[in-house]
Design an enzyme around this catalytic site. Structure first.
Site, PDB file in Angstrom:
ATOM      1  N   CYS A 115       0.838  -1.196   0.000  1.00  0.00           N
ATOM      2  CA  CYS A 115       0.000   0.000   0.000  1.00  0.00           C
ATOM      3  C   CYS A 115       0.877   1.251   0.000  1.00  0.00           C
ATOM      4  O   CYS A 115       2.054   1.214   0.399  1.00  0.00           O
ATOM      5  CB  CYS A 115      -0.945  -0.004   1.190  1.00  0.00           C
ATOM      6  SG  CYS A 115      -0.137   0.192   2.799  1.00  0.00           S
ATOM      7  N   CYS A 131      31.865  24.180   1.261  1.00  0.00           N
ATOM      8  CA  CYS A 131      32.023  24.259  -0.203  1.00  0.00           C
ATOM      9  C   CYS A 131      31.321  23.076  -0.864  1.00  0.00           C
ATOM     10  O   CYS A 131      31.450  21.939  -0.412  1.00  0.00           O
ATOM     11  CB  CYS A 131      33.495  24.266  -0.593  1.00  0.00           C
ATOM     12  SG  CYS A 131      33.768  24.359  -2.382  1.00  0.00           S
ATOM     13  N   CYS A 155      55.464   2.370  41.406  1.00  0.00           N
ATOM     14  CA  CYS A 155      54.221   2.263  40.615  1.00  0.00           C
ATOM     15  C   CYS A 155      54.418   2.568  39.138  1.00  0.00           C
ATOM     16  O   CYS A 155      53.496   2.404  38.341  1.00  0.00           O
ATOM     17  CB  CYS A 155      53.137   3.159  41.198  1.00  0.00           C
ATOM     18  SG  CYS A 155      53.477   4.935  40.984  1.00  0.00           S
ATOM     19  N   CYS A 182      65.206  20.058  45.660  1.00  0.00           N
ATOM     20  CA  CYS A 182      65.872  18.933  46.308  1.00  0.00           C
ATOM     21  C   CYS A 182      65.596  17.635  45.576  1.00  0.00           C
ATOM     22  O   CYS A 182      64.680  17.535  44.761  1.00  0.00           O
ATOM     23  CB  CYS A 182      65.440  18.822  47.770  1.00  0.00           C
ATOM     24  SG  CYS A 182      63.764  18.173  47.979  1.00  0.00           S
ATOM     25  N   HIS A 189      69.194   6.154  51.948  1.00  0.00           N
ATOM     26  CA  HIS A 189      70.159   7.243  51.814  1.00  0.00           C
ATOM     27  C   HIS A 189      70.643   7.700  53.182  1.00  0.00           C
ATOM     28  O   HIS A 189      69.987   8.478  53.863  1.00  0.00           O
ATOM     29  CB  HIS A 189      69.540   8.428  51.053  1.00  0.00           C
ATOM     30  CG  HIS A 189      69.470   8.193  49.581  1.00  0.00           C
ATOM     31  ND1 HIS A 189      68.865   7.089  49.049  1.00  0.00           N
ATOM     32  CD2 HIS A 189      69.960   8.901  48.531  1.00  0.00           C
ATOM     33  CE1 HIS A 189      68.951   7.135  47.732  1.00  0.00           C
ATOM     34  NE2 HIS A 189      69.617   8.226  47.388  1.00  0.00           N
ATOM     35  N   CYS A 207      73.683  12.699  47.270  1.00  0.00           N
ATOM     36  CA  CYS A 207      73.771  11.296  46.853  1.00  0.00           C
ATOM     37  C   CYS A 207      74.758  11.126  45.717  1.00  0.00           C
ATOM     38  O   CYS A 207      74.709  11.831  44.718  1.00  0.00           O
ATOM     39  CB  CYS A 207      72.391  10.812  46.429  1.00  0.00           C
ATOM     40  SG  CYS A 207      72.404   9.179  45.672  1.00  0.00           S
TER      41      CYS A 207
END
Length: 534
Positions: A158, A230, A299, A309, A333, A343
């Protein structure tokens, strides 16, 4: 001549040729100055800065040109194959608007082409009817035959279901151009006639845009201009005498037809692609992190030293405390290592080779970053100077040329030498910008090539700086004739014309050398350097 007209006419001149051959792209450029206007900050190369080729090998197509070519191809296929224009459109879409391939395939096996393209399916289906009414194949309601819209395969639906089916397909995107009959197993194509008959005005307009764009996007010789907003396309032909892909659109955007990046002759597309990737923020952030930070020993997160320092504390939740010099735990240390703030374990460990690899990587990263920064600053600097020159040219054409003409009592047509100088500067800044990308990727081992390149680049850049300084600073003086006699203006004309010519020669030589990948490096010792006592 107004400023817009000048842009268009200047675009026809080849800044690297002898002026004998003019660009000509046919009827597509006639009287289109109102399409360009002044040059923007981002997309300005184009019509006023031509690519250095002796003959134009592309044509700029407006929407009406594209539509005319498209309809011409449809009419041609329709006439040769004795098909309706709707059927011809289906065939051309199926074969990506390749007229030659359509004809070849059709005459080789017409039945196969009809089936594969969707011009015919299986046997015609007689829709189920009851009491003189026909059942819709989607909603299964019964309708009078006048309310049923058939398709060539015989499946009946339809008009309401057809409209929804077509509208949904169009809203889904360009795939609507290849839409098939709603019957899942039917391969017959839905032609343009069904869209015209059943779709809403908005849907028809969208379908028409998809149909037009497919003619460009499916054609291997045509591409849309990438400038925002464009709607022009570029048809490229490799039959020109030059090998450059740089093209200029009517919208004042100049780009490489091959890779669609900004025009970058004489540097090839591969180097440009590498350089653009190199310029990405993420890549250089990585280099900066390597150069200015060290990983936390626990980590492994990068830590930047922002105080004097050497006692470093990682951020929560790690909170590890370590020495910036040796990356050892700060708890170790003591007096045996020289004290917590003096160090010497780093020097000892380095002497034993424990930190050589990490330090070497850091030094390499630092060298790489310094090299990149050297070339990037000059690449970006020339781009900035180029944009400034474009603005200065616009100001000159809109304001200063009239002022200078009045003050010096000469017609504006005799001031074209100043415009020519600005155009040369703008083009040369573009070329010089990309030579720094080229130089970045020259191998360190190719010392002769690098020396030859830097010599030619230096000569070209030196000439350009003299030209830019002359037109930028000295031309302003002559807008106030009470301070300068006419004699000086004639000398300025001669000086500026000579500088423009010399700069053009330097850059012409540089461009040719880079396009040949510095193959004439052995010729470097014979290069004659033109110097001017100015």
């Amino acid at each position: 001549m107004d400023s817009d007209d000048y842009y268009m006419e200047s675009g026809e001149e080849d800044l690297y040729s002898d002026g004998a051959d003019d660009y000509n792209d046919g009827a597509d450029h006639d009287d289109d100055t109102d399409d360009t206007g002044f040059l923007g900050d981002d997309d300005v190369d184009s019509s006023m800065i031509s690519s250095p080729r002796s003959h134009m090998n592309y044509v700029v197509l407006k929407e009406e040109d594209i539509r005319r070519q498209q309809e011409s191809d449809i009419a041609q296929v329709s006439m040769i194959l004795s098909l309706s224009k709707v059927e011809a459109s289906v065939l051309l879409l199926h074969y990506h608007w390749n007229v030659g391939k359509v004809n070849d395939e059709w005459f080789a096996d017409e039945r196969r082409v009809r089936t594969s393209a969707g011009l015919e399916g299986g046997p015609v289906i007689v829709p189920y009817s009851e009491g003189g009414k026909v059942a819709c194949g989607i909603c299964f309601d019964y309708f009078c035959r006048i309310d049923i819209v058939p398709i060539m395969c015989g499946h009946a639906f339809c008009s309401t279901c057809w409209t929804s089916y077509i509208s949904i397909a169009i809203n889904d995107g360009p795939g609507c151009l290849m839409q098939k009959c709603p019957e899942p197993s039917c391969p017959v194509a839905v032609g343009r006639d069904m869209v015209e008959k059943l779709a809403s005005f908005e849907a028809k307009d969208k379908y028409d845009r998809y149909f037009l764009r497919s003619y460009v996007e499916e054609n291997k010789k045509t591409k849309w201009c990438p400038a925002p907003g464009c709607e022009h396309a570029i048809e490229f032909s490799a039959t020109g005498t030059g090998s450059s892909y740089d093209v200029s659109c009517l919208c004042s955007h100049s780009f490489c037809w091959n890779c669609t990046q900004d025009a970058h002759r004489p540097v090839d597309c591969d180097r440009v692609s590498q350089w653009i990737r190199k310029n990405s923020v993420e890549a250089e952030n990585t280099k900066w992190i390597l150069d200015n930070s060290k990983p936390c020993p626990k980590c492994k997160r990068p830590i930047e030293k922002n105080r004097g320092c050497m006692h470093m504390s990682c951020t929560p939740p790690c909170r590890h405390q370590f020495c910036w010099l040796c990356l050892g735990a700060w708890s170790e240390h003591g007096e045996g290592t020289g004290g917590p703030y003096t160090c010497n374990r780093y020097s000892k460990a380095k002497g034993q080779g424990l930190h050589d690899e990490a330090e070497m990587k850091r030094e390499m990263a630092k060298h790489s970053l310094e090299k990149y920064t050297h070339y990037y600053e000059r690449w970006a600097g020339n781009q900035t100077s180029r944009q400034k020159a474009i603005g200065d040219l616009e100001k000159f054409l809109s304001v200063d040329v009239m002022k200078l003409s009045d003050k010096q009592c000469i017609p504006e047509t005799e001031l074209g030498f100043i415009t020519d100088a600005w155009l040369q500067i703008i083009e040369c800044r573009r070329v010089l910008k990309w030579t720094y990308a080229y130089g970045y990727y020259l191998l360190e081992s190719e010392q002769e090539k690098r020396q030859f390149f830097e010599y030619m680049q230096g000569e070209a850049e030196s000439g350009l700086e003299r030209l830019h300084k002359c037109v930028e600073l000295e031309s302003e003086v002559f807008q106030y004739p009470e301070d300068t006699p006419k004699q000086d203006f004639k000398g300025f004309r001669t000086k500026l014309t000579t500088l423009t010519s010399v700069t053009k020669t330097h850059f012409e030589t540089l461009v040719k050398a880079l396009e040949n990948d510095l193959s004439d490096v052995g010729f470097a010792s014979d290069v004659e350097v033109t110097t001017l006592a100015l």
